[in-house]
Design a protein around this motif. Structure first.
Motif, PDB file in Angstrom:
ATOM      1  N   UNK A 611       3.876   1.376  11.310  1.00  0.00           N
ATOM      2  CA  UNK A 611       5.061   0.658  11.795  1.00  0.00           C
ATOM      3  C   UNK A 611       5.004  -0.818  11.416  1.00  0.00           C
ATOM      4  N   UNK A 612       3.792  -1.411  11.565  1.00  0.00           N
ATOM      5  CA  UNK A 612       3.654  -2.831  11.180  1.00  0.00           C
ATOM      6  C   UNK A 612       3.860  -3.025   9.699  1.00  0.00           C
ATOM      7  N   UNK A 613       3.336  -2.102   8.870  1.00  0.00           N
ATOM      8  CA  UNK A 613       3.538  -2.199   7.412  1.00  0.00           C
ATOM      9  C   UNK A 613       5.022  -2.107   7.077  1.00  0.00           C
ATOM     10  N   UNK A 614       5.707  -1.145   7.725  1.00  0.00           N
ATOM     11  CA  UNK A 614       7.140  -1.001   7.462  1.00  0.00           C
ATOM     12  C   UNK A 614       7.892  -2.255   7.867  1.00  0.00           C
ATOM     13  N   UNK A 615       7.477  -2.845   9.029  1.00  0.00           N
ATOM     14  CA  UNK A 615       8.149  -4.059   9.475  1.00  0.00           C
ATOM     15  C   UNK A 615       7.923  -5.200   8.492  1.00  0.00           C
ATOM     16  N   UNK A 616       6.670  -5.319   7.974  1.00  0.00           N
ATOM     17  CA  UNK A 616       6.379  -6.369   7.005  1.00  0.00           C
ATOM     18  C   UNK A 616       7.172  -6.174   5.724  1.00  0.00           C
ATOM     19  N   UNK A 617       7.280  -4.880   5.314  1.00  0.00           N
ATOM     20  CA  UNK A 617       8.035  -4.627   4.085  1.00  0.00           C
ATOM     21  C   UNK A 617       9.501  -4.989   4.276  1.00  0.00           C
ATOM     22  N   UNK A 618      10.069  -4.645   5.445  1.00  0.00           N
ATOM     23  CA  UNK A 618      11.460  -5.005   5.675  1.00  0.00           C
ATOM     24  C   UNK A 618      11.633  -6.529   5.709  1.00  0.00           C
ATOM     25  N   UNK A 619      10.616  -7.209   6.330  1.00  0.00           N
ATOM     26  CA  UNK A 619      10.696  -8.676   6.378  1.00  0.00           C
ATOM     27  C   UNK A 619      10.589  -9.263   4.975  1.00  0.00           C
ATOM     28  N   UNK A 620       9.668  -8.691   4.155  1.00  0.00           N
ATOM     29  CA  UNK A 620       9.511  -9.200   2.781  1.00  0.00           C
ATOM     30  C   UNK A 620      10.783  -8.973   1.969  1.00  0.00           C
ATOM     31  N   UNK A 621      11.401  -7.783   2.136  1.00  0.00           N
ATOM     32  CA  UNK A 621      12.639  -7.501   1.400  1.00  0.00           C
ATOM     33  C   UNK A 621      13.745  -8.442   1.837  1.00  0.00           C
ATOM     34  N   UNK A 636      -0.868  -9.789   5.357  1.00  0.00           N
ATOM     35  CA  UNK A 636      -1.396  -8.424   5.157  1.00  0.00           C
ATOM     36  C   UNK A 636      -2.875  -8.366   5.494  1.00  0.00           C
ATOM     37  N   UNK A 637      -3.623  -9.442   5.192  1.00  0.00           N
ATOM     38  CA  UNK A 637      -5.055  -9.462   5.523  1.00  0.00           C
ATOM     39  C   UNK A 637      -5.287  -9.421   7.021  1.00  0.00           C
ATOM     40  N   UNK A 638      -4.450 -10.129   7.761  1.00  0.00           N
ATOM     41  CA  UNK A 638      -4.593 -10.090   9.224  1.00  0.00           C
ATOM     42  C   UNK A 638      -4.329  -8.704   9.767  1.00  0.00           C
ATOM     43  N   UNK A 763       2.981   8.318   0.651  1.00  0.00           N
ATOM     44  CA  UNK A 763       1.908   7.486   1.192  1.00  0.00           C
ATOM     45  C   UNK A 763       0.934   7.066   0.113  1.00  0.00           C
ATOM     46  N   UNK A 764       0.526   8.034  -0.742  1.00  0.00           N
ATOM     47  CA  UNK A 764      -0.384   7.693  -1.845  1.00  0.00           C
ATOM     48  C   UNK A 764       0.261   6.709  -2.806  1.00  0.00           C
ATOM     49  N   UNK A 765       1.526   6.913  -3.118  1.00  0.00           N
ATOM     50  CA  UNK A 765       2.214   6.028  -4.067  1.00  0.00           C
ATOM     51  C   UNK A 765       2.322   4.617  -3.511  1.00  0.00           C
ATOM     52  N   UNK A 766       2.623   4.508  -2.190  1.00  0.00           N
ATOM     53  CA  UNK A 766       2.729   3.185  -1.592  1.00  0.00           C
ATOM     54  C   UNK A 766       1.391   2.461  -1.618  1.00  0.00           C
ATOM     55  N   UNK A 767       0.298   3.196  -1.320  1.00  0.00           N
ATOM     56  CA  UNK A 767      -1.022   2.567  -1.314  1.00  0.00           C
ATOM     57  C   UNK A 767      -1.474   2.161  -2.706  1.00  0.00           C
ATOM     58  N   UNK A 768      -0.972   2.840  -3.746  1.00  0.00           N
ATOM     59  CA  UNK A 768      -1.348   2.480  -5.132  1.00  0.00           C
ATOM     60  C   UNK A 768      -0.337   1.551  -5.785  1.00  0.00           C
ATOM     61  N   UNK A 769       0.655   1.118  -4.976  1.00  0.00           N
ATOM     62  CA  UNK A 769       1.682   0.185  -5.438  1.00  0.00           C
ATOM     63  C   UNK A 769       2.523   0.746  -6.569  1.00  0.00           C
TER      64      UNK A 769
END
Length: 820
Positions: A611-621, A636-638, A763-769
């Motif tokens: 959920x936090x990753x999704x929120x960060x991605x929405x914020x970044x977009x 992201x490091x935090x 999930x794998x694709x997101x983790x490998x960018x």
């Protein structure tokens, strides 16, 4: 079976006691005719019925609710007379009896502790009498009087009778109250003479009241006078009473005929009642004396263990009203009577009053009881053959009228036994060969016993004769046993000792019974040197035997003690095993609960992380769309550091605290070092030692680290597994993707299976960018394509969904562009 034998063994007295347990006269009469059976199958069936009855009485308190009037046989005899009604009270008794039988049959069918096949078969043989019994109860009250409602005619007659009697009484009472008539009365009462109501008038005033004189008092001072004004009323009452009597007879005849019409059913019912009663009486007798069912021998084994004579038992003598002897014990002393093949002859010796004759009678009586279907008062495991003939020569057969001496009387019995013997047979001989010259009597006794044994009969004989003792001790197929005595007081112990010839102790018993000492001394002096030497030799043998018995008892006691100790140790071992298993189970449950808790926490951490990753991605977009500054790597490091800290906390909770493992018994110390392969005895698992902490050690088992006491570690057998890198935290392993991340082929998959694969691939694709993914699903019905598109449209990490160009697959391929 010979009737004289049954009398000599007092079987008739046992029958009397058994019959006293019957609940009905029918059962008592049947039991009084009880005789021993000679057919093996019939004996087996009778014993099985008694055993079933014992089980029924033990499982059903109160037994059978069967009851019958004492004059039931007379009632049934009167019922058999045609055209003659039973009296009202007799009909009521008969109905009550039949109702109690129906309750008893129902009790058998519904009883607990079953099944009871024999009793149920008997109960099912009884006919139903519900309608007849209810009809009797409606028309006859409990006191045996016919009810007014027994018939409409009877009700009318009795109504008229009451009315006329009231009129008559009123008329007569007017004479009692009248001033002119009362002075002529001797007593102011209305009485009855010859079925007619009258006044008591003074004899001197006979003509003062016109009427009919029905008699006078004994003194003649009073006359019983029926006034003329009441004659017609009295006549009418007498006529109505006659009609009432006729109607009552008609009612009783109808009720009696209801039973007579079903004569066959009644006979069947009475048979069932008799059989139920006899079975329960035999069972009640067996229970009262603590008897058991003997096993019927397949060979010639005769084995009565701890046998007791029933007529010496309190439960029996109390019913016979036989006062016990003042010197008799409270209960008979049990005795073992044993003849195992090839032995068929048993010579019983011992002192006078030592119990020989009682043992002889016990053997014969218990055989007769068993063959009559009765349990025997003996221990479990008793075995008896089924005999076709049983003979007993017991007591003094002297008869002056028959010109028989004691010896000739016994010999006549033996001759009759030899003539009537049918095999298998049992012959009981008391003091065989007695009553004549001791030398010739002993020789004759040996010959008689050997003759019956050679013919195939079982023989039990009592004796004081040394020749017969020697015969029993030295002859193949024969055995000898002696009754014991107290060596200090010479009082009998009533214990039968096999293999011992015994001593008669005539002089010692005479002294114990009060004979003058000088007479006993003179008798001892008259014994020959050989006889004195033999007596001394037998005394030494008895002393040695007693010492052996004492030693044998000591060894038996020691064996019992060792057995008890072994059982105690086995119990302690089982207790330790149970405690160890309980501790292992408790630890496994604790670990399982911790694992389930850890999985839940990890799932929560991973879910929060997504959920936090999704929120960060929405914020970044959003920042990109608004041309704002992009997120820093610190954000992201935090997030990673926070997730790592949460996982380490879960791992810390999974460590087994010191002292949590269940306690174990002390064991030999083991030199434990890091890297050693050991067995954790409390859990039954193997692992490698990873670290030492004082009295505890950390052991890695199947990837999990446990802290356990050093005392619970044992050297493991077998090859150790390859050591694993010690790790104090929970690791999350993600499976490596199979194939390129830019494309996923789900052709042939069901919708749910395809969506699961699509989710994991994203999930794998997101983790490998990876930013563009092709999902190959084919054309088909289009269901798979639509489901994948709907899923991708709602995925928070997917920016855009479209079909592939025609040259790149067209509608068979869906392309998803992922967010940065």
């Amino acid at each position: 079976m010979h009737a004289g034998t049954q009398t000599a063994l007092e079987f008739d007295r046992v029958v009397e006691v058994v019959a006293s347990h019957a609940l009905t006269p029918l059962g008592a009469d049947a039991l009084s005719q009880m005789r021993p059976l000679t057919d093996r199958r019939a004996v087996q069936t009778a014993l099985a019925h008694t055993t079933e009855g014992v089980r029924f009485l033990a499982a059903n308190e109160g037994g059978l609710p069967l009851e019958a009037p004492r004059d039931l046989a007379a009632i049934l005899s009167r019922l058999a007379i045609e055209a003659h009604p039973l009296a009202a009270i007799d009909l009521r008794k008969l109905a009550d009896f039949l109702q109690s039988l129906e309750r008893s049959c129902q009790a058998v069918r519904t009883a607990g502790g079953g099944p009871y096949p024999a009793l149920t078969a008997i109960a099912n043989g009884s006919a139903g009498w519900t309608w007849e019994c209810e009809d009797v109860a409606r028309k006859i009250d409990a006191g045996g009087e016919v009810n007014d409602d027994a018939s409409p005619e009877l009700k009318t007659i009795r109504g008229r009778l009451r009315k006329q009697r009231n009129r008559l009484r009123g008329n007569l009472e007017s004479f009692l109250r009248g001033r002119e008539t009362a002075k002529y009365l001797q007593e102011r009462v209305v009485t009855e003479r010859n079925g007619r109501f009258v006044l008591v008038v003074r004899s001197e005033h006979r003509a003062a009241i016109p009427g009919i004189v029905h008699g006078s008092s004994t003194s003649g001072a009073s006359l019983f006078l029926e006034p003329l004004s009441t004659v017609d009323l009295n006549n009418e009452i007498v006529a109505l009473e006659q009609h009432e009597e006729e109607e009552v007879r008609r009612v009783l005849m109808g009720l009696s005929s209801g039973f007579r019409r079903r004569a066959a059913d009644l006979r069947r019912t009475l048979t069932a009642a008799t059989d139920l009663d006899t079975v329960q009486a035999r069972a009640a007798f067996s229970t009262a004396i603590g008897a058991v069912e003997p096993t019927l021998a397949a060979d010639e084994t005769f084995e009565l263990r701890a046998a007791r004579h029933p007529l010496l038992m309190t439960a029996v003598t109390s019913r016979l009203e036989t006062p016990p002897r003042a010197d008799a014990p409270d209960e008979p002393v049990p005795v073992d009577i044993v003849m195992r093949p090839p032995d068929r002859a048993l010579i019983v010796t011992g002192p006078n009053t030592g119990g020989k004759t009682v043992a002889l009678k016990t053997a014969g009586l218990l055989v007769l009881m068993a063959q009559a279907g009765l349990h025997v008062p003996a221990a479990e495991g008793s075995v008896l053959p089924v005999f076709r003939s049983v003979f007993a020569d017991i007591g003094d057969e002297q008869s002056i009228a028959a010109n028989l001496s004691t010896f000739s009387g016994h010999l006549s019995n033996i001759v009759a036994m030899d003539r009537r013997l049918a095999l298998p047979g049992l012959v009981l001989l008391d003091e065989v060969g007695a009553g004549t010259d001791p030398v010739e009597g002993g020789a004759l006794g040996c010959a008689v016993v050997e003759h019956f044994r050679a013919r195939g009969a079982h023989v039990v004989a009592t004796t004081h004769d040394d020749v017969l003792k020697s015969y029993g001790a030295t002859t193949a197929g024969a055995a000898v046993a002696a009754f014991g005595f107290d060596p200090e007081t010479f009082a009998p112990t009533y214990r039968l000792i096999y293999g011992s010839a015994g001593r008669s102790l005539a002089l010692e018993i005479a002294g114990r019974l009060g004979l003058a000492p000088e007479i006993i001394a003179a008798a001892a002096a008259r014994r020959s040197a050989r006889e004195a030497q033999l007596a001394e030799h037998l005394a030494r043998i008895d002393a040695d035997r007693r010492k052996l018995d004492e030693r044998r008892e000591e060894l038996a006691e020691r064996d019992r003690s060792l057995t008890a100790r072994a059982a105690e140790m086995a119990g302690l071992e089982r207790e330790l095993d149970e405690r160890e298993a309980a501790g292992r189970k408790q630890l496994e449950q604790s670990l399982g609960e911790r694992l389930r808790s850890a999985r839940g926490e990890i799932d929560a951490i991973v879910g929060g992380l997504r959920e936090r990753v999704a929120a960060l991605e929405r914020e970044a977009a959003g920042r990109i769309d608004n041309r704002e500054r992009a997120l820093s790597t610190g954000d992201s490091g935090a997030l990673r550091a926070e997730a790592q800290s949460a996982l380490e906390e879960v791992a810390r909770k999974m460590e087994v605290p010191a002292g949590e493992a269940p306690p174990t018994p002390a064991a030999p110390s083991l030199d434990v070092e890091v890297g050693a392969w050991v067995t954790v005895s409390t859990l039954g698992v193997d692992g490698a030692v990873r670290s030492l902490h004082g009295a505890d050690a950390d052991v890695e088992v199947n990837g999990k680290r446990l802290r356990v006491p050093l005392a619970s570690l044992r050297a493991a057998s077998g090859r150790p597994r390859p050591p694993r890198r010690p790790d104090s935290r929970v690791a999350i392993h993600v499976e490596e993707p199979v194939g390129p991340l830019e494309e996923l082929n789900v052709i042939g998959c069901r919708v749910d299976e395809a969506l699961s694969r699509v989710e994991k691939h994203l999930d794998h694709a997101l983790m490998s960018e990876t930013r563009t993914v092709r999902f190959v699903h084919g054309h088909g019905t289009g269901q798979l394509r639509r489901s994948i598109k709907r899923f991708l449209d709602t995925h928070p990490c997917v920016r855009r969904v479209s079909a592939a160009p025609p040259e790149d697959g067209g509608g068979a391929v869906t392309i998803a562009e992922l967010k940065e």
